[in-house]
Design a protein around this motif. Structure first.
Motif, PDB file in Angstrom:
ATOM      1  N   GLY A 172     -12.597   4.820 -12.258  1.00  8.24           N
ATOM      2  CA  GLY A 172     -11.177   4.833 -11.899  1.00  8.24           C
ATOM      3  C   GLY A 172     -10.929   3.931 -10.698  1.00  8.24           C
ATOM      4  O   GLY A 172     -11.806   3.183 -10.257  1.00  8.24           O
ATOM      5  N   ALA A 173      -9.728   3.991 -10.154  1.00  2.90           N
ATOM      6  CA  ALA A 173      -9.371   3.165  -8.998  1.00  2.90           C
ATOM      7  C   ALA A 173      -9.984   3.754  -7.726  1.00  2.90           C
ATOM      8  O   ALA A 173      -9.910   4.956  -7.494  1.00  2.90           O
ATOM      9  N   LEU A 174     -10.589   2.904  -6.919  1.00  5.34           N
ATOM     10  CA  LEU A 174     -11.199   3.320  -5.655  1.00  5.34           C
ATOM     11  C   LEU A 174     -10.693   2.427  -4.527  1.00  5.34           C
ATOM     12  O   LEU A 174     -10.375   1.251  -4.738  1.00  5.34           O
ATOM     13  N   THR A 175     -10.639   2.974  -3.329  1.00  2.00           N
ATOM     14  CA  THR A 175     -10.310   2.205  -2.137  1.00  2.00           C
ATOM     15  C   THR A 175     -11.218   2.650  -0.999  1.00  2.00           C
ATOM     16  O   THR A 175     -11.922   3.652  -1.104  1.00  2.00           O
ATOM     17  N   GLY A 176     -11.183   1.901   0.097  1.00  4.08           N
ATOM     18  CA  GLY A 176     -11.870   2.311   1.320  1.00  4.08           C
ATOM     19  C   GLY A 176     -13.365   2.510   1.144  1.00  4.08           C
ATOM     20  O   GLY A 176     -14.045   1.761   0.443  1.00  4.08           O
ATOM     21  N   SER A 193     -33.911  -1.723 -17.965  1.00 10.02           N
ATOM     22  CA  SER A 193     -32.750  -0.828 -17.963  1.00 10.02           C
ATOM     23  C   SER A 193     -31.588  -1.458 -17.201  1.00 10.02           C
ATOM     24  O   SER A 193     -31.719  -1.783 -16.012  1.00 10.02           O
ATOM     25  N   LEU A 194     -30.452  -1.615 -17.896  1.00 12.46           N
ATOM     26  CA  LEU A 194     -29.228  -2.102 -17.286  1.00 12.46           C
ATOM     27  C   LEU A 194     -28.169  -1.010 -17.341  1.00 12.46           C
ATOM     28  O   LEU A 194     -28.135  -0.208 -18.279  1.00 12.46           O
ATOM     29  N   HIS A 195     -27.277  -1.019 -16.359  1.00  7.49           N
ATOM     30  CA  HIS A 195     -26.167  -0.072 -16.319  1.00  7.49           C
ATOM     31  C   HIS A 195     -24.900  -0.842 -15.973  1.00  7.49           C
ATOM     32  O   HIS A 195     -24.937  -1.789 -15.172  1.00  7.49           O
ATOM     33  N   LEU A 196     -23.783  -0.429 -16.548  1.00  2.00           N
ATOM     34  CA  LEU A 196     -22.497  -1.061 -16.267  1.00  2.00           C
ATOM     35  C   LEU A 196     -21.564  -0.032 -15.657  1.00  2.00           C
ATOM     36  O   LEU A 196     -21.362   1.050 -16.214  1.00  2.00           O
ATOM     37  N   VAL A 197     -20.975  -0.387 -14.504  1.00  2.16           N
ATOM     38  CA  VAL A 197     -20.012   0.464 -13.816  1.00  2.16           C
ATOM     39  C   VAL A 197     -18.694  -0.297 -13.722  1.00  2.16           C
ATOM     40  O   VAL A 197     -18.672  -1.471 -13.319  1.00  2.16           O
ATOM     41  N   VAL A 198     -17.602   0.362 -14.084  1.00  2.00           N
ATOM     42  CA  VAL A 198     -16.276  -0.252 -14.063  1.00  2.00           C
ATOM     43  C   VAL A 198     -15.401   0.518 -13.082  1.00  2.00           C
ATOM     44  O   VAL A 198     -15.204   1.725 -13.224  1.00  2.00           O
ATOM     45  N   VAL A 199     -14.880  -0.190 -12.094  1.00  3.41           N
ATOM     46  CA  VAL A 199     -13.973   0.395 -11.099  1.00  3.41           C
ATOM     47  C   VAL A 199     -12.586  -0.206 -11.296  1.00  3.41           C
ATOM     48  O   VAL A 199     -12.437  -1.431 -11.321  1.00  3.41           O
ATOM     49  N   GLY A 200     -11.596   0.645 -11.431  1.00  7.49           N
ATOM     50  CA  GLY A 200     -10.230   0.176 -11.612  1.00  7.49           C
ATOM     51  C   GLY A 200      -9.543   0.963 -12.703  1.00  7.49           C
ATOM     52  O   GLY A 200     -10.152   1.769 -13.410  1.00  7.49           O
ATOM     53  N   ASP A 201      -8.254   0.710 -12.848  1.00 10.61           N
ATOM     54  CA  ASP A 201      -7.467   1.379 -13.868  1.00 10.61           C
ATOM     55  C   ASP A 201      -6.425   0.402 -14.383  1.00 10.61           C
ATOM     56  O   ASP A 201      -6.196  -0.651 -13.782  1.00 10.61           O
ATOM     57  N   GLY A 202      -5.797   0.739 -15.503  1.00 13.63           N
ATOM     58  CA  GLY A 202      -4.794  -0.133 -16.074  1.00 13.63           C
ATOM     59  C   GLY A 202      -4.591   0.158 -17.540  1.00 13.63           C
ATOM     60  O   GLY A 202      -5.257   1.031 -18.116  1.00 13.63           O
ATOM     61  N   PRO A 203      -3.687  -0.596 -18.180  1.00 10.92           N
ATOM     62  CA  PRO A 203      -3.318  -0.296 -19.570  1.00 10.92           C
ATOM     63  C   PRO A 203      -4.450  -0.441 -20.571  1.00 10.92           C
ATOM     64  O   PRO A 203      -4.397   0.152 -21.652  1.00 10.92           O
ATOM     65  N   GLN A 204      -5.494  -1.226 -20.271  1.00 12.41           N
ATOM     66  CA  GLN A 204      -6.594  -1.402 -21.210  1.00 12.41           C
ATOM     67  C   GLN A 204      -7.733  -0.405 -21.004  1.00 12.41           C
ATOM     68  O   GLN A 204      -8.747  -0.479 -21.699  1.00 12.41           O
ATOM     69  N   ALA A 231       0.841  -1.196   0.000  1.00 11.72           N
ATOM     70  CA  ALA A 231       0.000   0.000   0.000  1.00 11.72           C
ATOM     71  C   ALA A 231       0.882   1.254   0.000  1.00 11.72           C
ATOM     72  O   ALA A 231       1.984   1.235   0.564  1.00 11.72           O
ATOM     73  N   PRO A 232       0.444   2.327  -0.677  1.00 13.56           N
ATOM     74  CA  PRO A 232      -0.900   2.562  -1.216  1.00 13.56           C
ATOM     75  C   PRO A 232      -1.137   2.019  -2.610  1.00 13.56           C
ATOM     76  O   PRO A 232      -2.148   2.365  -3.227  1.00 13.56           O
ATOM     77  N   GLN A 233      -0.241   1.172  -3.141  1.00  9.11           N
ATOM     78  CA  GLN A 233      -0.529   0.537  -4.416  1.00  9.11           C
ATOM     79  C   GLN A 233      -1.802  -0.292  -4.275  1.00  9.11           C
ATOM     80  O   GLN A 233      -2.084  -0.852  -3.210  1.00  9.11           O
ATOM     81  N   ILE A 234      -2.580  -0.365  -5.355  1.00  9.85           N
ATOM     82  CA  ILE A 234      -3.887  -1.013  -5.317  1.00  9.85           C
ATOM     83  C   ILE A 234      -3.824  -2.318  -6.088  1.00  9.85           C
ATOM     84  O   ILE A 234      -3.820  -2.331  -7.322  1.00  9.85           O
ATOM     85  N   ASN A 235      -3.725  -3.414  -5.389  1.00 10.21           N
ATOM     86  CA  ASN A 235      -3.790  -4.751  -5.984  1.00 10.21           C
ATOM     87  C   ASN A 235      -3.973  -5.756  -4.860  1.00 10.21           C
ATOM     88  O   ASN A 235      -3.810  -5.428  -3.671  1.00 10.21           O
ATOM     89  N   GLY A 236      -4.297  -6.987  -5.227  1.00 10.07           N
ATOM     90  CA  GLY A 236      -4.587  -7.991  -4.213  1.00 10.07           C
ATOM     91  C   GLY A 236      -3.403  -8.340  -3.345  1.00 10.07           C
ATOM     92  O   GLY A 236      -3.552  -8.609  -2.147  1.00 10.07           O
ATOM     93  N   VAL A 237      -2.190  -8.336  -3.922  1.00 15.71           N
ATOM     94  CA  VAL A 237      -0.996  -8.674  -3.138  1.00 15.71           C
ATOM     95  C   VAL A 237      -0.747  -7.609  -2.075  1.00 15.71           C
ATOM     96  O   VAL A 237      -0.507  -7.916  -0.904  1.00 15.71           O
ATOM     97  N   ALA A 238      -0.815  -6.328  -2.490  1.00 15.82           N
ATOM     98  CA  ALA A 238      -0.588  -5.243  -1.534  1.00 15.82           C
ATOM     99  C   ALA A 238      -1.627  -5.270  -0.421  1.00 15.82           C
ATOM    100  O   ALA A 238      -1.309  -5.077   0.759  1.00 15.82           O
ATOM    101  N   ASN A 239      -2.888  -5.519  -0.785  1.00 11.87           N
ATOM    102  CA  ASN A 239      -3.951  -5.580   0.221  1.00 11.87           C
ATOM    103  C   ASN A 239      -3.709  -6.723   1.202  1.00 11.87           C
ATOM    104  O   ASN A 239      -3.818  -6.548   2.425  1.00 11.87           O
TER     105      ASN A 239
END
Length: 399
Positions: free
Chosen positions: A273-277, A247-258, A19-27
């Protein structure tokens, strides 16, 4: 966290990410580190310096962070390889000898820590946190898969124990020739990730009216996450829903090269984007379905976070989903790589409101059984076992 008495034991944790890097290993490493401190142990945390930091010592009571030099990982510029630190570690561990060393990553820093600890006869255990051997196929490095697997096999078989995140991972690593495997698992914070954090104002911000369904994806937006299936699933099911006037909605949380490519191919989606907490907890709880197409997870913390938040998870039958979801009871599972079944399961969750409601209730109930304190206690036990003299270990096994 400053100790009120002399620490019971001293352990070293070596990792390329924290931390504060956001990924499963850091968490996970953050949880394990704080857990050891809470249980009155001293911790040497050895990691690369991150942006804005300089190599050196950050001393905070029982936590001693030793920051070493690093270089950006190709394709992941926000992450660092720790450079080899043989001399530094040799000097540190001769002056302040830990009772056992835990290696969370297998990069140059982990390699140098393994060599140094073995030379000084300090017990070493490791964790298999990332399926790097699978990533090679997604980055045009297919020819590197077998050499990488040979290195990972050699690395982990040099340690007394390799801890795994899930039972499916343990079986796969055993098949690939790793020995002395033990299950560690993962926990989830069911107070932070809770259905009570559902936020109507956030749903309105997403464009969702009462009665609309929100599909959520959380994770790194990278090639190894199988995001083409997210695109295909969304495009297929959104068209079907429009025909039914749903009605459907899509929400994407996170960031990266794609991320740029996904924004183009999912023009109607909301990208947070990337969210925490707390903001991350609110995003989970304010959605209805969790769509997780990844096939390269060692565990997938986001799966249990979504379950704790009361979401109906649609995933493949591997890692955390395999371990903690009963198909169409506490989530939906597709056989590995069966993309049509994945889409069919998501279709069922969208159309069957009563089935979806039941799944969400059972998901929350299952997640609440996954307490981090039990994982930390298990981790502590593995470290203490490794720290025992060889004769004591033999006697303990014979009992």
């Amino acid at each position: 966290m400053r100790p009120t008495h002399t620490p019971d034991h001293c352990f070293a944790l070596v990792t390329e990410t924290y931390a504060p890097q956001i990924n499963g290993v850091a968490n996970t490493l953050g949880r394990l580190c704080r857990g050891l401190l809470h249980r009155h142990h001293a911790v040497q945390l050895i990691r690369p310096a991150q942006a804005g930091e300089k190599p050196g010592l950050i001393d905070d009571g029982a936590l001693h962070q030793h920051l070493v030099s690093g270089l950006p990982i190709p394709g992941y510029p926000e992450l660092q390889w720790g450079l080899p630190a043989n001399r530094y570690l040799s000097r540190l561990w001769q002056e302040q000898r830990p009772e056992a060393v835990y290696l969370a990553t297998e990069g140059p820093l982990g390699w140098s820590a393994l060599r140094t600890a073995r030379r000084l006869r300090i017990p070493v255990i490791s964790g298999f946190h990332t399926n790097f051997q699978q990533y090679s196929d997604h980055y045009g490095l297919g020819l590197m898969r077998e050499p990488m697997m040979r290195y990972l096999r050699w690395f982990h078989n040099q340690t007394r124990l390799t801890l795994t995140a899930s039972s499916t991972q343990q079986r796969e690593l055993l098949r690939l020739g790793l020995h002395n495997l033990a299950l560690l698992g993962r926990g989830v914070d069911c107070e932070l990730f809770h259905p009570a954090h559902r936020d109507p104002a956030l749903r309105h911000q997403w464009g969702a009216e009462p009665g609309d369904l929100v599909l959520l994806h959380v994770g790194r937006l990278a090639a190894e996450k199988n995001l083409g299936l997210l695109i295909n699933s969304w495009n297929t099911l959104r068209r079907e829903a429009e025909q039914r006037h749903q009605s459907l909605h899509l929400v994407v949380v996170g960031d990266g090269p794609q991320a740029p490519e996904l924004r183009q191919q999912l023009p109607g989606a909301v990208f947070m984007g990337a969210l925490t907490g707390q903001p991350l907890a609110a995003a989970y709880a304010s959605a209805d379905l969790f769509v997780f197409p990844s096939l390269t997870e060692t565990f997938g913390n986001v799966v249990t976070e979504a379950m704790a938040s009361g979401l109906a998870v649609n995933a493949f039958d591997t890692a955390a989903a395999h371990q903690h979801i009963r198909d169409r009871y506490s989530g939906c599972l597709a056989p590995i790589a069966h993309e049509q079944v994945f889409i069919d399961n998501l279709r069922w969750l969208i159309r069957d409101s009563e089935g979806r409601r039941s799944v969400r209730l059972h998901a929350r109930h299952r997640a609440c059984q996954l307490d981090w304190s039990a994982i930390v206690e298990r981790f502590e036990g593995y470290l203490l076992q490794a720290a025992q003299p060889a004769a004591d270990q033999t006697a303990a096994v014979g009992k």
